[in-house]
Motif scaffolding. Sequence first.
Motif, PDB file in Angstrom:
ATOM      1  N   ASP A 154       0.814  -1.210   0.000  1.00  0.00           N
ATOM      2  CA  ASP A 154       0.000   0.000   0.000  1.00  0.00           C
ATOM      3  C   ASP A 154       0.849   1.262   0.000  1.00  0.00           C
ATOM      4  O   ASP A 154       0.414   2.307  -0.494  1.00  0.00           O
ATOM      5  N   ASN A 155       2.059   1.190   0.541  1.00  0.00           N
ATOM      6  CA  ASN A 155       2.995   2.307   0.393  1.00  0.00           C
ATOM      7  C   ASN A 155       3.419   2.452  -1.065  1.00  0.00           C
ATOM      8  O   ASN A 155       3.503   3.554  -1.591  1.00  0.00           O
ATOM      9  N   ALA A 156       3.667   1.325  -1.723  1.00  0.00           N
ATOM     10  CA  ALA A 156       4.165   1.361  -3.103  1.00  0.00           C
ATOM     11  C   ALA A 156       3.144   1.929  -4.072  1.00  0.00           C
ATOM     12  O   ALA A 156       3.493   2.682  -4.988  1.00  0.00           O
ATOM     13  N   ILE A 157       1.874   1.593  -3.879  1.00  0.00           N
ATOM     14  CA  ILE A 157       0.857   2.014  -4.852  1.00  0.00           C
ATOM     15  C   ILE A 157       0.242   3.366  -4.514  1.00  0.00           C
ATOM     16  O   ILE A 157      -0.643   3.848  -5.239  1.00  0.00           O
ATOM     17  N   LEU A 158       0.715   3.999  -3.444  1.00  0.00           N
ATOM     18  CA  LEU A 158       0.112   5.264  -3.004  1.00  0.00           C
ATOM     19  C   LEU A 158       0.013   6.314  -4.112  1.00  0.00           C
ATOM     20  O   LEU A 158      -1.038   6.936  -4.286  1.00  0.00           O
ATOM     21  N   PRO A 159       1.081   6.552  -4.911  1.00  0.00           N
ATOM     22  CA  PRO A 159       0.966   7.595  -5.940  1.00  0.00           C
ATOM     23  C   PRO A 159      -0.088   7.284  -6.995  1.00  0.00           C
ATOM     24  O   PRO A 159      -0.725   8.195  -7.537  1.00  0.00           O
ATOM     25  N   LEU A 160      -0.292   6.005  -7.293  1.00  0.00           N
ATOM     26  CA  LEU A 160      -1.311   5.635  -8.270  1.00  0.00           C
ATOM     27  C   LEU A 160      -2.702   5.918  -7.720  1.00  0.00           C
ATOM     28  O   LEU A 160      -3.586   6.404  -8.441  1.00  0.00           O
ATOM     29  N   GLN A 161      -2.902   5.645  -6.432  1.00  0.00           N
ATOM     30  CA  GLN A 161      -4.198   5.915  -5.814  1.00  0.00           C
ATOM     31  C   GLN A 161      -4.455   7.416  -5.708  1.00  0.00           C
ATOM     32  O   GLN A 161      -5.585   7.867  -5.898  1.00  0.00           O
ATOM     33  N   VAL A 162      -3.411   8.178  -5.416  1.00  0.00           N
ATOM     34  CA  VAL A 162      -3.556   9.637  -5.353  1.00  0.00           C
ATOM     35  C   VAL A 162      -4.013  10.188  -6.699  1.00  0.00           C
ATOM     36  O   VAL A 162      -4.786  11.161  -6.769  1.00  0.00           O
ATOM     37  N   GLU A 163      -3.554   9.548  -7.783  1.00  0.00           N
ATOM     38  CA  GLU A 163      -3.958   9.989  -9.114  1.00  0.00           C
ATOM     39  C   GLU A 163      -5.350   9.492  -9.510  1.00  0.00           C
ATOM     40  O   GLU A 163      -5.814   9.771 -10.607  1.00  0.00           O
ATOM     41  N   GLY A 164      -5.998   8.746  -8.615  1.00  0.00           N
ATOM     42  CA  GLY A 164      -7.363   8.331  -8.875  1.00  0.00           C
ATOM     43  C   GLY A 164      -7.538   6.904  -9.348  1.00  0.00           C
ATOM     44  O   GLY A 164      -8.661   6.475  -9.637  1.00  0.00           O
ATOM     45  N   MET A 165      -6.451   6.136  -9.415  1.00  0.00           N
ATOM     46  CA  MET A 165      -6.554   4.750  -9.845  1.00  0.00           C
ATOM     47  C   MET A 165      -7.135   3.902  -8.728  1.00  0.00           C
ATOM     48  O   MET A 165      -6.826   4.110  -7.552  1.00  0.00           O
ATOM     49  N   SER A 166      -7.978   2.952  -9.068  1.00  0.00           N
ATOM     50  CA  SER A 166      -8.545   2.064  -8.067  1.00  0.00           C
ATOM     51  C   SER A 166      -7.448   1.190  -7.456  1.00  0.00           C
ATOM     52  O   SER A 166      -6.406   0.948  -8.086  1.00  0.00           O
ATOM     53  N   ARG A 167      -7.677   0.713  -6.231  1.00  0.00           N
ATOM     54  CA  ARG A 167      -6.674  -0.117  -5.583  1.00  0.00           C
ATOM     55  C   ARG A 167      -6.424  -1.392  -6.382  1.00  0.00           C
ATOM     56  O   ARG A 167      -5.278  -1.827  -6.530  1.00  0.00           O
ATOM     57  N   ALA A 168      -7.496  -1.974  -6.933  1.00  0.00           N
ATOM     58  CA  ALA A 168      -7.343  -3.204  -7.708  1.00  0.00           C
ATOM     59  C   ALA A 168      -6.462  -2.982  -8.934  1.00  0.00           C
ATOM     60  O   ALA A 168      -5.572  -3.791  -9.231  1.00  0.00           O
ATOM     61  N   GLU A 169      -6.692  -1.892  -9.637  1.00  0.00           N
ATOM     62  CA  GLU A 169      -5.888  -1.600 -10.822  1.00  0.00           C
ATOM     63  C   GLU A 169      -4.451  -1.262 -10.434  1.00  0.00           C
ATOM     64  O   GLU A 169      -3.496  -1.655 -11.110  1.00  0.00           O
ATOM     65  N   ALA A 170      -4.282  -0.516  -9.336  1.00  0.00           N
ATOM     66  CA  ALA A 170      -2.937  -0.169  -8.869  1.00  0.00           C
ATOM     67  C   ALA A 170      -2.153  -1.427  -8.481  1.00  0.00           C
ATOM     68  O   ALA A 170      -0.961  -1.551  -8.785  1.00  0.00           O
TER      69      ALA A 170
END
Length: 282
Positions: free
Chosen positions: A115-131
């Motif tokens: 969840d630390n690694a995918i944080l920037p993708l989620q900030v940009e609006g990507m869903s957790r599953a896609e991230a």
Amino acid sequence: MPGRTIPQPVEAVPETAPPIVELANVSKTFGQGRQEVSALEHIRLAIGRGEFVTVVGPSGCGKSTLFNILAGLTEADPGASIRYGGQPRAAKELLGKVAFMPQRDLLLPWRRVVDNAILPLQVEGMSRAEALKRAAPMFPEFGLAGFEKHYPHQLSGGMRQRVALMRTFLFERDLTLLDEPFGALDALTRSLMQRWLLEVWQRHQRTILFITHDVDEAIFLGDRVVVMTARPGRIKLVLDVKLPRPRDAEIVTSPEFIQIKRQVLAAIEEESLKSFQQATGG
């Protein structure tokens, strides 16, 4: 230093490829009146696509200020020219357009590695599953397979840096800024991380601007080494590092490496002496 010949400054412009970023007349002053401090003065620098450029200089020379301008965190003084992707930009317009890793890993202690690694993708609006789908192939590449569900406090210093670097690489941008990412690591871990970073850089073909206080690290990693002056920071010297890639640990003992190191050290020592004299009134 007395008795040494310091190479003449050269313009920090790459020989090939249209530059991703071009800086001209970039200065930065903090404070006013008697409190005024000039951190940077008339910086001119261009970085071509796919380059690995390292920046060294005496303490307090403005390296981090330069990075903050490129990351959009600090505005340059009036009169600066910044072009990014061929377009003129104010520094504040670069915020979010450049991948930036500061000296500390800044991992969130309550989030697992994944969840630390995918944080920037989620900030940009990507869903957790896609991230998670985007990040999954990178865990083995970054030496983190099997550690996805660990928390930061369960990792070694080197592994924490791998998580922070993976997070930075997942934030896909044309320019990646790395501010002394290995500075807090022990010598052996640092050496291993340097070689690993070069492998990752070559696979992903990113453009990297890398701050370090370690001259060996700057030469080992870089296509070019940029040496800055004592405050106010200017570009004193740029050296092409025409050492073969891929590079291994033995290259640091080669005559070519040692010659470049002598030039860089001579330039830094001259500037460090100036800085010391400024501080002591000498």
